[in-house]
Design a protein around this motif. Structure first.
Motif, PDB file in Angstrom:
ATOM      1  N   VAL A 115      74.338 -16.542  56.758  1.00 17.18           N
ATOM      2  CA  VAL A 115      73.298 -16.093  55.840  1.00 17.18           C
ATOM      3  C   VAL A 115      73.941 -15.700  54.519  1.00 17.18           C
ATOM      4  O   VAL A 115      75.086 -15.262  54.480  1.00 17.18           O
ATOM      5  CB  VAL A 115      72.508 -14.912  56.449  1.00 17.18           C
ATOM      6  CG1 VAL A 115      73.413 -13.694  56.639  1.00 17.18           C
ATOM      7  CG2 VAL A 115      71.302 -14.558  55.604  1.00 17.18           C
ATOM      8  N   GLN A 116      73.206 -15.866  53.428  1.00 14.35           N
ATOM      9  CA  GLN A 116      73.700 -15.469  52.119  1.00 14.35           C
ATOM     10  C   GLN A 116      73.574 -13.966  51.928  1.00 14.35           C
ATOM     11  O   GLN A 116      72.730 -13.313  52.543  1.00 14.35           O
ATOM     12  CB  GLN A 116      72.929 -16.191  51.013  1.00 14.35           C
ATOM     13  CG  GLN A 116      73.153 -17.689  50.978  1.00 14.35           C
ATOM     14  CD  GLN A 116      72.419 -18.356  49.831  1.00 14.35           C
ATOM     15  OE1 GLN A 116      71.446 -17.818  49.302  1.00 14.35           O
ATOM     16  NE2 GLN A 116      72.880 -19.529  49.445  1.00 14.35           N
ATOM     17  N   ALA A 117      74.425 -13.416  51.085  1.00 10.47           N
ATOM     18  CA  ALA A 117      74.352 -11.998  50.767  1.00 10.47           C
ATOM     19  C   ALA A 117      72.950 -11.631  50.297  1.00 10.47           C
ATOM     20  O   ALA A 117      72.339 -12.351  49.505  1.00 10.47           O
ATOM     21  CB  ALA A 117      75.381 -11.638  49.703  1.00 10.47           C
ATOM     22  N   MET A 127      68.822  -6.679  60.697  1.00  8.69           N
ATOM     23  CA  MET A 127      69.815  -6.493  59.654  1.00  8.69           C
ATOM     24  C   MET A 127      69.257  -7.025  58.340  1.00  8.69           C
ATOM     25  O   MET A 127      69.004  -8.223  58.208  1.00  8.69           O
ATOM     26  CB  MET A 127      71.123  -7.199  60.010  1.00  8.69           C
ATOM     27  CG  MET A 127      71.692  -6.796  61.367  1.00  8.69           C
ATOM     28  SD  MET A 127      73.313  -7.537  61.697  1.00  8.69           S
ATOM     29  CE  MET A 127      72.847  -9.268  61.783  1.00  8.69           C
ATOM     30  N   ASN A 128      69.065  -6.132  57.383  1.00 10.24           N
ATOM     31  CA  ASN A 128      68.556  -6.488  56.066  1.00 10.24           C
ATOM     32  C   ASN A 128      69.608  -6.206  55.001  1.00 10.24           C
ATOM     33  O   ASN A 128      70.548  -5.455  55.225  1.00 10.24           O
ATOM     34  CB  ASN A 128      67.284  -5.698  55.749  1.00 10.24           C
ATOM     35  CG  ASN A 128      66.159  -5.971  56.708  1.00 10.24           C
ATOM     36  OD1 ASN A 128      66.004  -7.091  57.206  1.00 10.24           O
ATOM     37  ND2 ASN A 128      65.337  -4.952  56.972  1.00 10.24           N
ATOM     38  N   SER A 129      69.422  -6.797  53.833  1.00 10.08           N
ATOM     39  CA  SER A 129      70.334  -6.598  52.704  1.00 10.08           C
ATOM     40  C   SER A 129      71.781  -6.795  53.115  1.00 10.08           C
ATOM     41  O   SER A 129      72.657  -5.982  52.817  1.00 10.08           O
ATOM     42  CB  SER A 129      70.134  -5.195  52.106  1.00 10.08           C
ATOM     43  OG  SER A 129      68.805  -5.009  51.673  1.00 10.08           O
ATOM     44  N   LEU A 130      72.044  -7.886  53.798  1.00 15.48           N
ATOM     45  CA  LEU A 130      73.372  -8.138  54.336  1.00 15.48           C
ATOM     46  C   LEU A 130      74.409  -8.324  53.237  1.00 15.48           C
ATOM     47  O   LEU A 130      74.122  -8.887  52.173  1.00 15.48           O
ATOM     48  CB  LEU A 130      73.350  -9.363  55.242  1.00 15.48           C
ATOM     49  CG  LEU A 130      72.740  -9.107  56.622  1.00 15.48           C
ATOM     50  CD1 LEU A 130      72.378 -10.412  57.301  1.00 15.48           C
ATOM     51  CD2 LEU A 130      73.717  -8.309  57.483  1.00 15.48           C
ATOM     52  N   LYS A 131      75.614  -7.845  53.516  1.00 16.56           N
ATOM     53  CA  LYS A 131      76.741  -7.911  52.600  1.00 16.56           C
ATOM     54  C   LYS A 131      77.870  -8.701  53.241  1.00 16.56           C
ATOM     55  O   LYS A 131      77.962  -8.770  54.465  1.00 16.56           O
ATOM     56  CB  LYS A 131      77.241  -6.500  52.269  1.00 16.56           C
ATOM     57  CG  LYS A 131      76.177  -5.560  51.724  1.00 16.56           C
ATOM     58  CD  LYS A 131      76.733  -4.150  51.570  1.00 16.56           C
ATOM     59  CE  LYS A 131      75.684  -3.200  51.057  1.00 16.56           C
ATOM     60  NZ  LYS A 131      76.210  -1.816  50.929  1.00 16.56           N
ATOM     61  N   GLY A 191      79.036 -11.404  72.648  1.00 13.94           N
ATOM     62  CA  GLY A 191      79.005 -11.314  71.208  1.00 13.94           C
ATOM     63  C   GLY A 191      78.405 -12.535  70.537  1.00 13.94           C
ATOM     64  O   GLY A 191      78.371 -13.627  71.102  1.00 13.94           O
ATOM     65  N   THR A 192      77.927 -12.336  69.312  1.00 11.53           N
ATOM     66  CA  THR A 192      77.391 -13.413  68.499  1.00 11.53           C
ATOM     67  C   THR A 192      77.927 -13.272  67.080  1.00 11.53           C
ATOM     68  O   THR A 192      78.009 -12.167  66.546  1.00 11.53           O
ATOM     69  CB  THR A 192      75.847 -13.405  68.515  1.00 11.53           C
ATOM     70  OG1 THR A 192      75.341 -14.535  67.798  1.00 11.53           O
ATOM     71  CG2 THR A 192      75.277 -12.127  67.905  1.00 11.53           C
ATOM     72  N   GLN A 193      78.313 -14.391  66.476  1.00 17.70           N
ATOM     73  CA  GLN A 193      78.950 -14.377  65.165  1.00 17.70           C
ATOM     74  C   GLN A 193      77.922 -14.244  64.056  1.00 17.70           C
ATOM     75  O   GLN A 193      76.936 -14.980  64.017  1.00 17.70           O
ATOM     76  CB  GLN A 193      79.764 -15.659  64.951  1.00 17.70           C
ATOM     77  CG  GLN A 193      80.409 -15.775  63.571  1.00 17.70           C
ATOM     78  CD  GLN A 193      81.547 -14.802  63.379  1.00 17.70           C
ATOM     79  OE1 GLN A 193      82.409 -14.670  64.248  1.00 17.70           O
ATOM     80  NE2 GLN A 193      81.551 -14.101  62.241  1.00 17.70           N
ATOM     81  N   VAL A 194      78.166 -13.310  63.140  1.00 17.67           N
ATOM     82  CA  VAL A 194      77.370 -13.150  61.934  1.00 17.67           C
ATOM     83  C   VAL A 194      78.293 -13.363  60.739  1.00 17.67           C
ATOM     84  O   VAL A 194      79.304 -12.672  60.606  1.00 17.67           O
ATOM     85  CB  VAL A 194      76.716 -11.763  61.846  1.00 17.67           C
ATOM     86  CG1 VAL A 194      76.060 -11.553  60.485  1.00 17.67           C
ATOM     87  CG2 VAL A 194      75.700 -11.593  62.964  1.00 17.67           C
ATOM     88  N   THR A 195      77.959 -14.322  59.886  1.00 13.82           N
ATOM     89  CA  THR A 195      78.753 -14.612  58.706  1.00 13.82           C
ATOM     90  C   THR A 195      77.871 -14.495  57.469  1.00 13.82           C
ATOM     91  O   THR A 195      76.838 -15.164  57.379  1.00 13.82           O
ATOM     92  CB  THR A 195      79.362 -16.016  58.770  1.00 13.82           C
ATOM     93  OG1 THR A 195      80.173 -16.138  59.948  1.00 13.82           O
ATOM     94  CG2 THR A 195      80.231 -16.273  57.546  1.00 13.82           C
ATOM     95  N   VAL A 196      78.274 -13.651  56.530  1.00 13.45           N
ATOM     96  CA  VAL A 196      77.522 -13.423  55.304  1.00 13.45           C
ATOM     97  C   VAL A 196      78.334 -13.979  54.139  1.00 13.45           C
ATOM     98  O   VAL A 196      79.442 -13.508  53.869  1.00 13.45           O
ATOM     99  CB  VAL A 196      77.222 -11.938  55.081  1.00 13.45           C
ATOM    100  CG1 VAL A 196      76.357 -11.748  53.839  1.00 13.45           C
ATOM    101  CG2 VAL A 196      76.532 -11.349  56.309  1.00 13.45           C
ATOM    102  N   SER A 197      77.799 -14.966  53.455  1.00  9.18           N
ATOM    103  CA  SER A 197      78.493 -15.593  52.344  1.00  9.18           C
ATOM    104  C   SER A 197      78.188 -14.870  51.040  1.00  9.18           C
ATOM    105  O   SER A 197      77.107 -14.309  50.854  1.00  9.18           O
ATOM    106  CB  SER A 197      78.107 -17.065  52.231  1.00  9.18           C
ATOM    107  OG  SER A 197      76.721 -17.207  51.963  1.00  9.18           O
TER     108      SER A 197
END
Length: 122
Positions: free
Chosen positions: A12-14, A83-87, A115-121
């Protein structure tokens, strides 16, 4: 025995949002406090959020207060992390855990998902 399976992670994007789910099976789900933890590459696993079995008490890490919300649906044996406003610094593997009492330490929980991967670009 309690089995926990996380889902909902991804890229997800920042500034974007994700909702993680943790489905439980085995022993009665409603009797367990639930927690979310995360671990980034090269770092120790850290506490994110927790909820008591009755849903009355919640704890949040200072880094996620106001952005993340933990909830549970005992009828569906599922706990969620909105999860909102991800950084970019939120990037990590997120794991859910079950224990007899609400706590903020990893040693206080008895059962863990993979576990599950969360990646914030950025």
């Amino acid at each position: 025995q309690v089995q926990l399976v996380e889902s909902g992670g991804g890229l997800v994007q920042a500034g974007g949002s994700l909702r993680l789910s943790c489905a439980a099976s085995g022993r009665t789900f409603s009797r367990y406090a639930m927690g979310w933890f995360r671990q980034a590459p090269g770092k120790e696993r850290e506490f994110v959020a927790a909820m008591s079995w009755a849903g009355v008490t919640t704890y949040y890490a200072d880094s996620v207060k106001g952005r993340f919300t933990i909830s549970r649906n005992n009828a569906k044996s599922t706990v969620y992390l909105q999860m909102n406003s991800l950084k970019p610094e939120d990037t990590a593997v997120y794991s859910c855990a079950a224990g007899g009492n609400i706590a903020t330490t990893t040693t206080s929980y008895d059962y863990w998902g993979q576990g599950t991967q969360v990646t914030v670009s950025s």
